[in-house]
Structures are given as structure tokens and as C-alpha cells.
Design a protein around this motif. Structure first.
Motif, PDB file in Angstrom:
ATOM      1  N   ARG A   1       0.739  -1.282  -0.081  1.00  0.00           N
ATOM      2  CA  ARG A   1       0.043   0.048  -0.028  1.00  0.00           C
ATOM      3  C   ARG A   1       0.970   1.130   0.032  1.00  0.00           C
ATOM      4  N   ALA A   2       2.056   1.317   0.752  1.00  0.00           N
ATOM      5  CA  ALA A   2       2.882   2.337   0.844  1.00  0.00           C
ATOM      6  C   ALA A   2       3.637   2.666  -0.611  1.00  0.00           C
ATOM      7  N   TYR A   3       3.580   1.798  -1.591  1.00  0.00           N
ATOM      8  CA  TYR A   3       4.016   1.884  -3.034  1.00  0.00           C
ATOM      9  C   TYR A   3       2.755   2.381  -3.802  1.00  0.00           C
ATOM     10  N   VAL A   4       1.736   1.891  -3.744  1.00  0.00           N
ATOM     11  CA  VAL A   4       0.679   2.435  -4.331  1.00  0.00           C
ATOM     12  C   VAL A   4      -0.810   1.984  -3.731  1.00  0.00           C
ATOM     13  N   ASP A   5      -1.451   2.999  -3.498  1.00  0.00           N
ATOM     14  CA  ASP A   5      -2.587   2.684  -2.686  1.00  0.00           C
ATOM     15  C   ASP A   5      -3.972   2.531  -3.826  1.00  0.00           C
ATOM     16  N   LEU A   6      -4.181   1.242  -3.820  1.00  0.00           N
ATOM     17  CA  LEU A   6      -5.375   0.702  -4.867  1.00  0.00           C
ATOM     18  C   LEU A   6      -6.553   1.289  -4.344  1.00  0.00           C
ATOM     19  N   ASN A   7      -6.897   1.672  -3.065  1.00  0.00           N
ATOM     20  CA  ASN A   7      -8.339   2.291  -2.635  1.00  0.00           C
ATOM     21  C   ASN A   7      -8.264   4.066  -2.711  1.00  0.00           C
ATOM     22  N   ARG A   8      -7.643   4.283  -3.424  1.00  0.00           N
ATOM     23  CA  ARG A   8      -7.705   5.518  -3.908  1.00  0.00           C
ATOM     24  C   ARG A   8      -7.921   6.001  -5.488  1.00  0.00           C
ATOM     25  N   GLU A   9      -8.455   6.970  -5.581  1.00  0.00           N
ATOM     26  CA  GLU A   9      -8.812   7.391  -6.880  1.00  0.00           C
ATOM     27  C   GLU A   9      -7.388   7.500  -7.629  1.00  0.00           C
ATOM     28  N   PRO A  10      -7.046   7.019  -8.866  1.00  0.00           N
ATOM     29  CA  PRO A  10      -5.870   6.768  -9.409  1.00  0.00           C
ATOM     30  C   PRO A  10      -4.985   8.152  -9.400  1.00  0.00           C
ATOM     31  N   TRP A  11      -5.456   9.279  -9.843  1.00  0.00           N
ATOM     32  CA  TRP A  11      -4.559  10.430  -9.721  1.00  0.00           C
ATOM     33  C   TRP A  11      -4.676  11.173  -8.732  1.00  0.00           C
ATOM     34  N   GLU A  12      -4.866  10.833  -7.496  1.00  0.00           N
ATOM     35  CA  GLU A  12      -5.049  11.587  -6.209  1.00  0.00           C
ATOM     36  C   GLU A  12      -3.664  11.863  -5.570  1.00  0.00           C
ATOM     37  N   LEU A  13      -2.977  12.811  -6.014  1.00  0.00           N
ATOM     38  CA  LEU A  13      -1.659  12.934  -5.625  1.00  0.00           C
ATOM     39  C   LEU A  13      -1.296  14.213  -4.944  1.00  0.00           C
ATOM     40  N   ASP A  14      -0.294  13.992  -4.099  1.00  0.00           N
ATOM     41  CA  ASP A  14       0.185  15.304  -3.309  1.00  0.00           C
ATOM     42  C   ASP A  14       1.070  16.165  -3.998  1.00  0.00           C
ATOM     43  N   PRO A  15       0.558  17.382  -4.476  1.00  0.00           N
ATOM     44  CA  PRO A  15       1.719  18.408  -5.217  1.00  0.00           C
ATOM     45  C   PRO A  15       3.266  18.486  -4.555  1.00  0.00           C
ATOM     46  N   ALA A  16       3.110  18.414  -3.317  1.00  0.00           N
ATOM     47  CA  ALA A  16       4.084  18.874  -2.262  1.00  0.00           C
ATOM     48  C   ALA A  16       5.174  17.633  -2.629  1.00  0.00           C
ATOM     49  N   MET A  17       4.707  16.317  -2.951  1.00  0.00           N
ATOM     50  CA  MET A  17       5.555  15.162  -2.984  1.00  0.00           C
ATOM     51  C   MET A  17       6.449  15.097  -4.254  1.00  0.00           C
ATOM     52  N   PHE A  18       6.243  16.372  -5.343  1.00  0.00           N
ATOM     53  CA  PHE A  18       7.033  16.096  -6.504  1.00  0.00           C
ATOM     54  C   PHE A  18       7.783  17.229  -6.915  1.00  0.00           C
ATOM     55  N   ASP A  19       8.804  16.939  -7.927  1.00  0.00           N
ATOM     56  CA  ASP A  19       9.764  17.851  -8.254  1.00  0.00           C
ATOM     57  C   ASP A  19       9.326  18.711  -9.491  1.00  0.00           C
ATOM     58  N   GLU A  20       8.044  18.587  -9.884  1.00  0.00           N
ATOM     59  CA  GLU A  20       7.730  19.257 -10.747  1.00  0.00           C
ATOM     60  C   GLU A  20       6.028  19.672 -10.717  1.00  0.00           C
ATOM     61  N   GLU A  21       5.549  20.375 -11.541  1.00  0.00           N
ATOM     62  CA  GLU A  21       3.944  20.749 -11.687  1.00  0.00           C
ATOM     63  C   GLU A  21       3.170  19.240 -12.155  1.00  0.00           C
ATOM     64  N   LEU A  22       2.105  19.022 -11.453  1.00  0.00           N
ATOM     65  CA  LEU A  22       1.349  17.838 -12.217  1.00  0.00           C
ATOM     66  C   LEU A  22       0.456  18.137 -13.092  1.00  0.00           C
ATOM     67  N   PRO A  23       0.119  17.241 -13.881  1.00  0.00           N
ATOM     68  CA  PRO A  23      -0.833  17.677 -14.977  1.00  0.00           C
ATOM     69  C   PRO A  23      -2.328  18.228 -14.278  1.00  0.00           C
ATOM     70  N   ASP A  24      -3.066  18.725 -15.093  1.00  0.00           N
ATOM     71  CA  ASP A  24      -4.320  19.335 -14.575  1.00  0.00           C
ATOM     72  C   ASP A  24      -5.288  18.282 -13.961  1.00  0.00           C
ATOM     73  N   TYR A  25      -5.064  17.071 -14.685  1.00  0.00           N
ATOM     74  CA  TYR A  25      -6.188  15.927 -14.195  1.00  0.00           C
ATOM     75  C   TYR A  25      -5.702  15.453 -12.544  1.00  0.00           C
ATOM     76  N   ALA A  26      -4.524  15.734 -12.246  1.00  0.00           N
ATOM     77  CA  ALA A  26      -4.106  15.323 -10.863  1.00  0.00           C
ATOM     78  C   ALA A  26      -5.056  15.912  -9.995  1.00  0.00           C
ATOM     79  N   GLN A  27      -5.661  14.987  -8.811  1.00  0.00           N
ATOM     80  CA  GLN A  27      -6.459  15.799  -7.801  1.00  0.00           C
ATOM     81  C   GLN A  27      -5.664  15.919  -6.648  1.00  0.00           C
ATOM     82  N   GLY A  28      -5.291  17.086  -6.188  1.00  0.00           N
ATOM     83  CA  GLY A  28      -4.437  17.445  -5.221  1.00  0.00           C
ATOM     84  C   GLY A  28      -5.067  18.097  -4.111  1.00  0.00           C
ATOM     85  N   ARG A  29      -6.201  18.281  -4.082  1.00  0.00           N
ATOM     86  CA  ARG A  29      -6.623  18.991  -2.933  1.00  0.00           C
ATOM     87  C   ARG A  29      -7.923  17.828  -2.039  1.00  0.00           C
ATOM     88  N   THR A  30      -7.720  16.696  -2.144  1.00  0.00           N
ATOM     89  CA  THR A  30      -8.896  15.990  -1.443  1.00  0.00           C
ATOM     90  C   THR A  30      -8.189  15.918   0.048  1.00  0.00           C
TER      91      THR A  30
END
Length: 302
Positions: free
Chosen positions: A91-120
Motif C-alpha cells: 500500500r505504501a508503494y501505491v494505494d489501490l483504494n484511492r482515486e488513481p490520480w489523487e496525488l499530493d503536489p508537495a511530493m513532486f519535483d515538477e508541476e502535476l498535470p491538470d487531471y491530478a487531484q491534489g486537494r482531497t
């Protein structure tokens, strides 16, 4: 239903190891014997090398987020007619019980695409599709990730897992007129003490999204069966059901989804992560519940 039913196993192998395994109670092309589909998205214990290299936390700490032994609790379900899908990647590698693009922008070294959901709410808690924290809120990674790393995990594991789950549910609907999805999880004993069961704490929490994800008859049946087995059962607190329950639970579309959260204190030592004698009882009781579900007339689920 016969426990001698043949079981067909399918495993998705990736470059990082097995992503998940599907156990079916019927051979390819044959209709499933029941409407039941069981899932365990958090019982995987495979930590790919590239994740371990990027992490600041040791694997032993990361293992605290696993739903340990839940795959063993439901191991007898295929022999009782239920299709079962089991995560193998952690689960720590990839959580299958989440929406696929539910991603935290603070974790990444670049801007995420528009379809990423960073405010859940889950992202805010550090528990998106690529979790940011583990082990009582400690950051997992020693560096920023690239979006390509996240995309690879989603495409290699998350998307195929849900494609496979979708196929099992479609087969159940085609054969039986409806599908019953039980999403199996475990919770820390500390979380169970905050449940609203009889006496305050609980052994098991049933999450049906406050009645939206399945017929009340299904939740009621599971609650009665578990209470008859001696368990203290709560509904929707502290867990009402995650992405899987919310996404697939569409009673009007003939799919009923229910999340079951089990108190880990019932079957394991949370400090040593070793199973206790309670695991055998819980496994036997899960089979009793499976038999009751298999006998349910899905036409009654309105």
C-alpha cells in the motif's frame, strides 16, 4: 457450497514483482457460481527496490500500513464461490483504494498535470494514491518524486487492478443479475477503540457510505451474522468506506459494495506483527460469513 471447488489463479507480474492476484471459483469462460467478489487492496507486502532506495523510512516501519494477514482471512472464499482479488504490491508503494490520480503536489519535483487531484481530504492527510506518510504521520521519502514515477505505479498496478475488479463484477452481474463486492481491510486497535459499537469500542466496522453504496439488507445481514459470531460491530465510524466502496457501490446499477474493517488486535500482535491464535478463529468466521452471503438471494437487494 463445496469447499472442493476448483480455484483458478491469475497473477499480474510487473517489473517490480506481482501487482495483484485474482482467484476465481470457475474456469475461464464459465460463469461465476455466486455474485460475490472479495477484494483486499492493502494486504500486499512487496516493496520494489526503487521505492526502498528513495525512502527515508525502513521497510519495517512501512509495514505498519499493511492490512496484514487479511489475504489469509479470506483465503477460503474462492472455495465457497467468491472471486477474490488480492494486492501484492504494498500500500505504501501505491494505494489501490484511492482515486488513481489523487496525488499530493508537495511530493513532486515538477508541476502535476491538470487531471491530478491534489486537494482531497485524503491527500491533505498524506494518504493519496502515492502515500506521502506512514508510521504515525512520518514522511516516507527522502527526496521529491517525479511524476513519471507516480504514473508508472498507476499504470503498472492501479489501473490493471481496477480493470480486473471491474471484470469480476461484470461477470457476477451477467450471471446473477447483481454483484456483491466486499472490500476487506484491517484497522489498528487504537482506531477500533474510537468506533461506535456497543460498549464504545468495536471489533469490526461496516462501511456502506452511510447507506449509499449497498442495499440496507446487505449491511444488515453482515451485521447480524457477525454479531451472532460474537463480534461488536459498528457502522461507518470511524470508516465509512474508501474509493473502492464509493466508486463501485451503485445499487441502482446492480452493484452493492460494503467495506469491512477488522480490528487487528483480534488476530495479531501489532508490535511484533506476528499472528495470534485469533487468526484461525477469524478465518473460520469469515468462511461462515461467506456462506451466508453466498446463500443470499440477490433479488432481495433493493
Amino acid at each position: 457450497m463445496s469447499a472442493a471447488r476448483p480455484i483458478v489463479s491469475e497473477t499480474l507480474e510487473t517489473l517490480t514483482g506481482p501487482a495483484f492476484e485474482v482467484l476465481r471459483a470457475a474456469p475461464p469462460g464459465a460463469p461465476p457460481p455466486t455474485a460475490l467478489v472479495f477484494a483486499s487492496p492493502h494486504s500486499g507486502g512487496v516493496y520494489p527496490a526503487e521505492m526502498v532506495e528513495a525512502a527515508r523510512l525502513p521497510v519495517e516501519t512501512l509495514r505498519g500500513s499493511e492490512d496484514a494477514f487479511v489475504d489469509r482471512v479470506i483465503a477460503g472464499a474462492p472455495g465457497l464461490g467468491a472471486a477474490v482479488i488480492l494486492a501484492r504490491l504494498a500500500r505504501a508503494y501505491v494505494d489501490l483504494n484511492r482515486e488513481p490520480w489523487e496525488l499530493d503536489p508537495a511530493m513532486f519535483d515538477e508541476e502535476l498535470p491538470d487531471y491530478a487531484q491534489g486537494r482531497t481530504a485524503r491527500v491533505a492527510a498524506g494518504l493519496g494514491a502515492i502515500p506521502r506518510v506512514a508510521g504515525e504521520g512520518r514522511p516516507i521519502y527522502a527526496r521529491k518524486l517525479t511524476f513519471a514515477e507516480a504514473r508508472d505505479r498507476i499504470e503498472l498496478a492501479h489501473r490493471p487492478y481496477h480493470d480486473a475488479l471491474d471484470r469480476q463484477l461484470a461477470a457476477a452481474r451477467a450471471a446473477h443479475g447483481a454483484a456483491i463486492l466486499i472490500d476487506w481491510h484491517s484497522m489498528p486497535a487504537a482506531a477500533a477503540r474510537s468506533g461506535r459499537g456497543r460498549g464504545g469500542s468495536c471489533d469490526i466496522v461496516l462501511g456502506d457510505r452511510f447507506g449509499a453504496a449497498c442495499s440496507p439488507r446487505l449491511t444488515g445481514l453482515v451485521e447480524r451474522e457477525l454479531e451472532a459470531l460474537g463480534y461488536r460491530v459498528a457502522r461507518n465510524a470511524p470508516y465509512a468506506g474508501g474509493y473502492t466502496t464509493e466508486h463501485y457501490g451503485r445499487p441502482a446499477r446492480r452493484t452493492h459494495a460494503l467495506q469491512i474493517e477488522i480490528n487487528r488486535g483480534l488476530y495479531m500482535d501489532e508490535d511484533t506483527r506476528e499472528p495470534t491464535e485469533g487468526l484461525a478463529k477469524l478465518t473460520a468466521d469469515a468462511e461462515t460469513l461467506t456462506r451466508a452471503l453466498a446463500a443470499l438471494d440477490v433479488a432481495e437487494l433493493k
